[in-house]
Design a protein around this motif. Structure first.
Motif, mmCIF file in Angstrom:
data_model
loop_
_atom_site.group_PDB
_atom_site.id
_atom_site.type_symbol
_atom_site.label_atom_id
_atom_site.label_comp_id
_atom_site.label_asym_id
_atom_site.label_seq_id
_atom_site.Cartn_x
_atom_site.Cartn_y
_atom_site.Cartn_z
ATOM 1 N N VAL A 1 4.042 -7.114 -6.618
ATOM 2 C CA VAL A 1 2.333 -7.084 -7.863
ATOM 3 C C VAL A 1 1.505 -5.988 -6.557
ATOM 4 O O VAL A 1 0.423 -5.392 -6.924
ATOM 5 N N LEU A 2 1.117 -6.472 -5.200
ATOM 6 C CA LEU A 2 0.199 -6.225 -4.556
ATOM 7 C C LEU A 2 -0.032 -4.274 -3.794
ATOM 8 O O LEU A 2 -0.114 -4.427 -3.941
ATOM 9 N N LEU A 3 1.850 -4.688 -3.443
ATOM 10 C CA LEU A 3 1.797 -3.303 -2.946
ATOM 11 C C LEU A 3 1.494 -2.530 -4.488
ATOM 12 O O LEU A 3 0.921 -1.094 -4.076
ATOM 13 N N PHE A 4 2.004 -1.918 -5.477
ATOM 14 C CA PHE A 4 1.769 -1.555 -6.306
ATOM 15 C C PHE A 4 0.676 -1.320 -6.782
ATOM 16 O O PHE A 4 -0.547 -0.169 -6.486
ATOM 17 N N ASP A 5 -0.727 -2.771 -6.479
ATOM 18 C CA ASP A 5 -1.466 -2.344 -7.078
ATOM 19 C C ASP A 5 -2.719 -1.800 -5.694
ATOM 20 O O ASP A 5 -3.663 -1.096 -6.079
ATOM 21 N N ALA A 6 -2.553 -1.755 -4.508
ATOM 22 C CA ALA A 6 -2.664 -1.072 -3.729
ATOM 23 C C ALA A 6 -2.622 0.336 -4.096
ATOM 24 O O ALA A 6 -3.727 0.737 -3.584
ATOM 25 N N ILE B 1 -10.194 -7.684 1.427
ATOM 26 C CA ILE B 1 -9.911 -6.300 1.657
ATOM 27 C C ILE B 1 -10.244 -5.496 0.228
ATOM 28 O O ILE B 1 -8.567 -5.283 0.634
ATOM 29 N N TYR B 2 -10.564 -5.617 -0.450
ATOM 30 C CA TYR B 2 -9.860 -4.758 -1.740
ATOM 31 C C TYR B 2 -10.962 -3.584 -1.721
ATOM 32 O O TYR B 2 -10.824 -2.214 -2.250
ATOM 33 N N ALA B 3 -11.940 -4.026 -2.803
ATOM 34 C CA ALA B 3 -13.313 -3.553 -3.226
ATOM 35 C C ALA B 3 -14.185 -2.149 -2.008
ATOM 36 O O ALA B 3 -14.196 -0.793 -1.898
ATOM 37 N N SER B 4 -13.409 -2.558 -0.800
ATOM 38 C CA SER B 4 -14.261 -1.831 0.616
ATOM 39 C C SER B 4 -13.692 -0.749 0.745
ATOM 40 O O SER B 4 -13.968 0.267 0.999
ATOM 41 N N ALA B 5 -12.292 -1.241 0.603
ATOM 42 C CA ALA B 5 -11.047 -0.685 0.919
ATOM 43 C C ALA B 5 -11.216 0.802 0.044
ATOM 44 O O ALA B 5 -10.670 2.012 0.003
ATOM 45 N N ALA B 6 -11.425 0.040 -1.559
ATOM 46 C CA ALA B 6 -11.575 1.687 -2.191
ATOM 47 C C ALA B 6 -12.635 2.608 -2.553
ATOM 48 O O ALA B 6 -12.701 3.764 -1.781
ATOM 49 N N LEU B 7 -13.852 1.586 -1.600
ATOM 50 C CA LEU B 7 -15.311 2.607 -1.417
ATOM 51 C C LEU B 7 -14.307 3.593 -0.101
ATOM 52 O O LEU B 7 -15.604 4.600 -0.455
ATOM 53 N N LEU C 1 -5.023 0.993 4.626
ATOM 54 C CA LEU C 1 -5.570 -0.471 4.617
ATOM 55 C C LEU C 1 -5.645 -1.266 3.625
ATOM 56 O O LEU C 1 -5.990 -2.581 4.399
ATOM 57 N N ARG C 2 -5.537 -0.981 3.142
ATOM 58 C CA ARG C 2 -5.536 -2.351 1.237
ATOM 59 C C ARG C 2 -3.560 -3.070 1.917
ATOM 60 O O ARG C 2 -4.281 -3.885 1.860
ATOM 61 N N THR C 3 -2.906 -2.039 2.339
ATOM 62 C CA THR C 3 -1.448 -3.429 2.403
ATOM 63 C C THR C 3 -2.105 -3.507 3.915
ATOM 64 O O THR C 3 -1.454 -4.668 4.223
ATOM 65 N N LEU C 4 -2.348 -3.237 4.791
ATOM 66 C CA LEU C 4 -2.580 -3.494 6.482
ATOM 67 C C LEU C 4 -3.118 -5.228 6.533
ATOM 68 O O LEU C 4 -2.961 -6.121 7.067
ATOM 69 N N SER C 5 -4.549 -4.790 5.239
ATOM 70 C CA SER C 5 -5.106 -6.165 5.095
ATOM 71 C C SER C 5 -4.370 -7.203 4.311
ATOM 72 O O SER C 5 -4.306 -8.433 5.073
ATOM 73 N N ILE C 6 -3.421 -7.043 3.766
ATOM 74 C CA ILE C 6 -2.673 -7.872 3.106
ATOM 75 C C ILE C 6 -1.422 -8.479 3.978
ATOM 76 O O ILE C 6 -0.718 -9.553 4.290
ATOM 77 N N TYR C 7 -0.844 -7.666 5.012
ATOM 78 C CA TYR C 7 0.275 -8.352 6.333
ATOM 79 C C TYR C 7 -0.241 -8.391 7.262
ATOM 80 O O TYR C 7 0.157 -9.116 7.501
ATOM 81 N N ARG C 8 -1.431 -8.179 7.779
ATOM 82 C CA ARG C 8 -2.120 -9.086 8.873
ATOM 83 C C ARG C 8 -3.044 -10.389 8.175
ATOM 84 O O ARG C 8 -3.933 -11.008 9.039
#
Length: 203
Positions: A93-98, A152-158, A188-195
């Motif tokens: 879910v998180l990867l497709f969302d990213a 780090i979600y909206a900031s990644a989109a920005l 950035l979003r993926t790294l924030s998930i894994y890290r």
């Protein structure tokens, strides 16, 4: 390839991956086939509808053109019948969302620019396009939206939106600016998930 066609392809890919993320959330929430498909559709089109309403593109593209909703329905049905295949991927879910976040952030920004908005507001509209579907998905499944949890979600989109504007300012090919912005948002979003990176919380 004509730029408008390239933009449409980016938009349809974003719809598809966002729909998958919504449908996967529906599977995990124990919804039936109708609920899964509905969640896929609203996740895929909500951000774009909000963006179109705010820039005056009425009726919104998702309502004016049936192809996007049809694609989201197909994605929802694929997840319903083959969800075990999708579940084999870690954090599906998180990867497709990213991926959807990055694609919608740049296409939303570009569309706002095409409608004459200033670059700063175009970036904000791009961010809204990216986060809108995820917010609706989280609310409908009784979760605090990820954008409000310090992730780090909206900031990644920005960031993706700003990079697209930077590419436009540097007069890079438009397709390259789109690809750069979407890719950086996804990374950035993926790294924030894994890290486990988050924005600061109050002490």
């Amino acid at each position: 390839m004509h730029f408008s066609l390239f933009l449409d392809i980016f938009n349809f890919i974003g719809i598809f991956v966002f729909a998958i993320s919504g449908a996967m959330r529906g599977v995990r929430a124990g919804l039936d086939i109708f609920g899964i498909v509905v969640l896929a559709v609203v996740t895929a089109v909500s951000g774009g509808i909000v963006r179109d309403v705010l820039i005056g593109a009425i009726p919104p593209q998702s309502i004016r053109d049936w192809h996007g909703i049809a694609l989201a329905v197909v994605a929802g049905l694929l997840v319903f019948f083959f969800h075990r295949l999708f579940e084999r991927m870690q954090y599906p879910v998180l990867l497709f969302d990213a991926a959807g976040l990055g694609l919608f952030a740049v296409t939303g920004t570009q569309k706002a620019l095409d409608y004459g908005l200033a670059p700063e507001m175009a970036a904000v509209l791009g961010m809204i396009s990216g986060i809108g579907g995820g917010i609706v998905r989280d609310v409908l499944t009784a979760q605090v939206p990820v954008v409000l949890r310090g992730d780090i979600y909206a900031s990644a989109a920005l960031l993706g939106a700003i990079l697209l504007l930077g590419g436009d300012w540097l007069q890079l090919p438009a397709w390259l600016s789109l690809l750069l912005g979407a890719s950086c948002t996804f990374v950035l979003r993926t790294l924030s998930i894994y890290r486990h990176w988050t924005l600061p919380h109050p002490r």
